[in-house]
Design an enzyme around this catalytic site. Structure first.
Site, short mmCIF file in Angstrom:
data_model
loop_
_atom_site.label_atom_id
_atom_site.label_comp_id
_atom_site.label_asym_id
_atom_site.label_seq_id
_atom_site.Cartn_x
_atom_site.Cartn_y
_atom_site.Cartn_z
N GLU A 125 0.84 -1.18 0.00
CA GLU A 125 0.00 0.00 0.00
C GLU A 125 0.89 1.25 0.00
O GLU A 125 1.84 1.30 0.77
CB GLU A 125 -0.91 0.05 1.24
N GLY A 265 3.31 2.80 10.51
CA GLY A 265 3.05 2.04 11.73
C GLY A 265 2.89 0.56 11.49
O GLY A 265 3.57 -0.26 12.09
N ALA A 266 1.98 0.21 10.59
CA ALA A 266 1.71 -1.19 10.32
C ALA A 266 0.84 -1.30 9.07
O ALA A 266 0.38 -0.29 8.55
CB ALA A 266 1.00 -1.84 11.50
N GLU A 268 -2.24 -3.77 6.99
CA GLU A 268 -3.32 -4.75 7.18
C GLU A 268 -3.39 -5.83 6.11
O GLU A 268 -4.49 -6.35 5.85
CB GLU A 268 -4.65 -4.00 7.24
N GLU A 302 -5.20 -2.57 12.72
CA GLU A 302 -4.93 -3.44 11.56
C GLU A 302 -5.93 -4.59 11.52
O GLU A 302 -6.40 -4.98 10.46
CB GLU A 302 -3.50 -3.95 11.59
N GLU A 324 -9.56 4.40 6.35
CA GLU A 324 -8.70 4.86 7.43
C GLU A 324 -9.45 5.64 8.50
O GLU A 324 -9.27 5.41 9.70
CB GLU A 324 -7.51 5.66 6.89
#
Ligand code: ARG
Ligand code: ZN
Length: 897
Positions: A125, A265-266, A268, A302, A324
């Site tokens: 992404e 951050g992370a 999904e 996530e 988001e």
């Protein structure tokens, strides 16, 4: 000297894909320097796009082979231009075979396939998949993926991808393979693979339906003592989504993998979430209470994407907030529910609003301002912003405020019923909310289309004879880039009225029948530019409590007297507004003090600021209110900590016509010292009363007590006397957890205590092997009061420093540029020179991180002309750098325009 201006992409130009994908089969031969990727895509023409080319995106790829329905294509059969490979004249049903190679080892952008500490990871992404293979890399193209991974078994014993493991085995020459199949159709941005030397904590978990799933948290060897909290957070997330939204995990296996080099951050990715180590690894030795809370929030975030993002995804990247904003709202609610208590929920709400005001309000007022659903972008990575995320979450929260919790749930249910498996828009979400509740939410659309932070000016008129109170609300919104004039928003304004004893009054609005049990908080709907609401049966002149719970992301303007603010601080039943009253009072003081500092400076006398301010009249209203709060043990310690924390220097700066960072800093420090002196006995008592004896636990009660105790310590440290030094040193030596250790070390670092150098050194030696703790060590020094650009330059020479690791770069460079305003904005411009060097260096290795740092200059037009000139020069220097990335170019161009 940039070669060409990169093109702007517009939302209005959206066109459906020319071909839809059915299946994607991929084979990877993983080698750090040359990875081979063979991809077979089956696709069908979109009937609405007859005669159009097949469009595949690709970046930094070597194309080895391209076959269409078995026939090898030569350069004459397709065109490659601007990162798009077009194949004209293809039939309606197509099988494409694409072979590409990439060099993951050299990929420092951390997008696509890359190597971190010897292991392979992906980040796709928004548009990273196109760095792995040519593909219709857009979120409205979804396919079913089967992935075969092959690699050396010794070096890469673990091979992971999305979905279920369906086959694994050995290959000749010490290699092995694993085959994964994802049963769900997904857009390419959710693809992921991981390969390397990793170990996992795993657990079987029973869903409410009784089905059993396998949960895994993968980390590097040696970190298995830091995975329990992430695992617990995952289980809590699964349970919470079942209970609050009726959403079940749809896979048999759910994996989290931690990686040390990560831009954000992370991520999904379906069934294979990839996380920055910062949001996975925790134990009391290395992680603070804030880290524990962040891990819970990000694991939740996530996981919740699995429904809000993955099952229902975005039609195009302009709709990013669809997933988001909604998912941030969900993680905020999750964290609040995990704390459980009302006061805990309020503390969480205040924390979230603080982030919004500290980061999003300035964004909305600066050169990068954009609507929650942007109309255009040059580089989509620049739009993973606090506006799309945090303001987007506020927009989702307003649906719940307007429709009620049950109404919101009905809207969610309808959203999934209509759109499961689809790629949709923010309008689709709004329609589901409106239709499920039979409400007209047409005007609400403006929250998605108009940028800028609305102002709501409130005024009241009490009629003692008629016993009525008229509340007039008037809204406006400043112009923002590309948007001069704004139309009125649909704003929920939660209001309460306090009687002279501080009790909530029962509220009824004119024209209504009196309710049996009248509410004490009413949500007024402000939809026009100016509206008056009339409350009846108001027995006495009340103090209004407006925008309770921060019911809308706006700036509320109301002329409270100091006495009214102190009254609200003491009595408001709405904890948010209780805190807010204190912040208003403190902001007022800080602005006055800042002006006093400026005046002292201008008087030309060589007097210290301290001596001038020392002669100012002491401020009893604020001091007394803070004392009362500090000593009120009926209040949650976490809440008291928030009240005691003065508005940040950035918050004060945003209130000024012309920002004066050094004056703000001097004023805030002066106020902190004064409060420390005036409250010293109360502070000491609170310090003792909130000692946490016994084993460490990160729960809300214990962490709240620590937070209060540590803010108290920071005040005491302002006195810079022996007593404070001893307290800090003792806490540093005896702490059994990182929260207390770090707070004490910060207090020492900001003091003149003798032992501070030794304490910093000892800390480094003890945690040398813990990258996340060394990040804290850098941050502490970059944001220390004594730090200047030379301190930071010296730290950048430390052997442990590297710009290549985003966490490390953020810990030192970003912390200084964004978190130490009075030093960064040094009058000689040395901070800006440093900033330009770092942006330019990062531009070459990691454009995404470089563009983030470039944003530190957003507010440059708000400073004195002297500083502005120096900032413009630094911006120009970056602008004139050869080979500027799209990412950095967009930010700098918008800043200068
Ligand atoms: N979807 C991720 C999240 O918020 C963020 C990924 C952003 N990545 C990027 N390269 N822009 O959970
Ligand atoms: Zn997200």
């Amino acid at each position: 000297m940039r070669t060409e201006t990169p093109p702007t992409i517009y939302r209005k130009d959206y066109a459906a894909p020319t071909y839809f994908v059915d299946t994607v089969e991929m084979g990877f031969d993983l080698e750090p320097e040359l990875t081979r990727v063979a991809t077979r895509i089956t696709m069908q023409r979109n009937p609405a796009a007859a005669g159009k080319d097949i469009e595949l995106y690709g970046e930094e790829l070597d194309l080895v082979q391209l076959r269409l329905n078995g026939k090898t294509l030569t350069a004459r059969d397709y065109r490659v231009q601007g990162g798009i490979l077009r194949i004209p004249g293809a039939p309606a049903k197509v099988t494409l075979d694409i072979e590409t190679t990439t060099n993951p080892q050299r990929n420092t952008s951390l997008m696509g396939l890359y190597v971190s500490n010897g292991n392979f990871f992906t980040q796709c992404e928004a548009e990273g998949f196109r760095k792995i293979t040519y593909f219709p890399d857009r979120p409205d193209v979804m396919g079913k993926y089967t992935v075969m991974l092959r690699a050396d078994k010794k070096k890469y014993p673990v091979l992971l991808s999305n979905g279920n493991l369906i086959e694994e085995g050995n290959l000749p020459d010490g290699r092995h393979y694993a085959k994964w199949e994802d049963p769900f159709k997904k857009p390419s941005y959710l693809f992921a693979l991981v390969a390397g030397k990793l170990v996992c904590q795993e657990e079987k978990y029973k869903l409410q339906s009784g089905r059993e799933v396998l949960l895994q948290v993968w980390v590097e060897d040696g970190n298995l003592d830091k995975t329990q909290h992430a695992m617990d957070s995952l289980k809590n997330s699964i349970r919470w989504d079942e209970e609050r939204f009726g959403l079940e995990l749809d896979l048999d296996r759910f994996m989290i993998v931690a990686v040390g080099d990560f831009n954000m951050g992370a991520m999904e990715n379906k069934g294979l979430n990839i996380f920055n180590t910062k949001f996975v690894l925790a134990n009391p030795r290395i992680a603070t209470d804030v880290d524990y809370a962040n891990i819970e929030a990000v694991v939740g975030h996530e996981y919740f994407h699995n429904w809000t993002g993955n099952r229902v995804t975005c039609r195009d990247w302009f709709q990013l907030s669809l997933k988001e904003g909604l998912t941030v709202f969900r993680d905020q609610e999750f964290s609040a529910d995990m704390i459980g208590s009302d006061s805990g929920r309020a503390v969480k709400r205040i924390d979230d609003v603080r982030v919004l005001r500290q980061a999003q309000f300035p964004e909305d007022a600066g050169p990068m301002a954009h609507p929650v659903r942007p109309d255009s972008f040059v580089e989509i990575n620049n739009f993973y912003t606090v506006t799309v995320y945090e303001k987007g979450a506020e927009v989702v929260r307003m649906y719940q405020t307007l429709l009620g919790r049950d109404g919101f749930r009905k809207g969610m249910d309808l959203y999934f019923k209509r759109h499961d498996g689809q790629a949709v828009t923010c309008d689709d979400f709004r329609a589901a909310m409106a239709d499920a509740n039979k409400r007209d939410l047409k005007q609400f659309e403006r929250w998605y289309s108009q940028s800028g932070t609305p102002r709501v000016a409130a005024s009241v008129r009490y009629d003692a004879k008629a016993k009525t109170l008229e509340l007039t609300l008037e809204q406006s919104c400043p112009s923002t880039p590309g948007q001069k004039k704004k139309l009125p928003f649909h704003i929920p304004v939660a209001v309460g009225l306090l009687d002279s004893k501080g009790k909530d009054m029962a509220l009824s609005l004119s024209g209504e029948k009196t309710a049996k049990s009248p509410q004490t908080t009413r949500v007024l709907e402000l939809t026009q530019a100016k509206q008056t609401f009339k409350f009846t049966d108001v027995a006495e002149k009340p103090v209004p409590s407006i925008l309770r719970g921060f019911s809308a992301p706006v700036v509320l303007e109301y002329e409270y007297s100091d006495a009214e603010l102190a009254f609200l601080m003491a009595h408001d039943s709405d904890a948010f507004n209780r805190w807010e009253a204190g912040q208003r009072l403190a902001t007022r003081r800080l602005l006055n003090l800042t002006i006093a500092v400026q005046a002292a400076r201008q008087s030309g006398h060589v007097v210290s600021v301290e001596s001038v301010l020392g002669n100012l009249q002491q401020d009893d209203a604020l001091t007394n209110a803070l004392r009362t709060t500090l000593n009120d043990t009926s209040l949650d310690p976490a809440f008291r900590e928030l009240v005691l924390t003065l508005p940040s220097e950035t918050m004060i700066a945003e209130q000024m016509e012309v920002i004066d960072p050094q004056a703000i800093h001097a004023a805030r420090q002066f106020l902190r010292r004064t409060l420390a002196k005036d409250l010293s006995a109360d502070l000491l008592a609170a310090y003792e009363a909130n000692q946490n004896k016994g084993a460490y636990s990160p729960d809300a009660t214990a962490s709240g007590k620590r937070a209060l105790k540590n803010v108290v310590l920071s005040y005491l440290a302002e006195l810079d006397d022996e007593q404070a030094h001893t307290l800090a040193q003792q806490q540093c030596d005896n702490a059994n957890n990182m929260t207390d250790r770090l707070a004490a070390l910060a207090a020492l670092t900001n003091s003149r205590a003798e032992g501070k150098g030794k304490a910093l050194e000892a800390f480094y030696t003890e945690f040398e092997q813990e990258a996340l703790v060394i990040d804290k060590w850098f941050t502490l020094q970059a944001t220390a009061r004594t730090a200047d650009v030379e301190t930071v330059r010296a730290l950048a020479q430390h052997p442990a420093f590297t710009l290549k690791n985003p966490n490390r770069a953020r810990s030192l460079i970003f912390s200084f540029c964004n978190g130490n305003p009075s030093a960064f904005h040094a009058l000689d411009g040395s901070g800006y020179t440093f900033w330009a060097e770092q942006v330019i260096a990062l531009n070459g290795s990691n454009p995404q991180v470089a563009a983030r740092l470039a944003r530190s200059m957003d507010r440059w037009r708000k400073y004195s002309t002297t500083l502005q000139e120096k900032m413009r020069a630094a911006l120009r220097q970056v602008a004139d750098t050869p080979n500027l990335s799209r990412d950095v170019a967009e930010v700098i161009t918008k800043s200068l325009s």
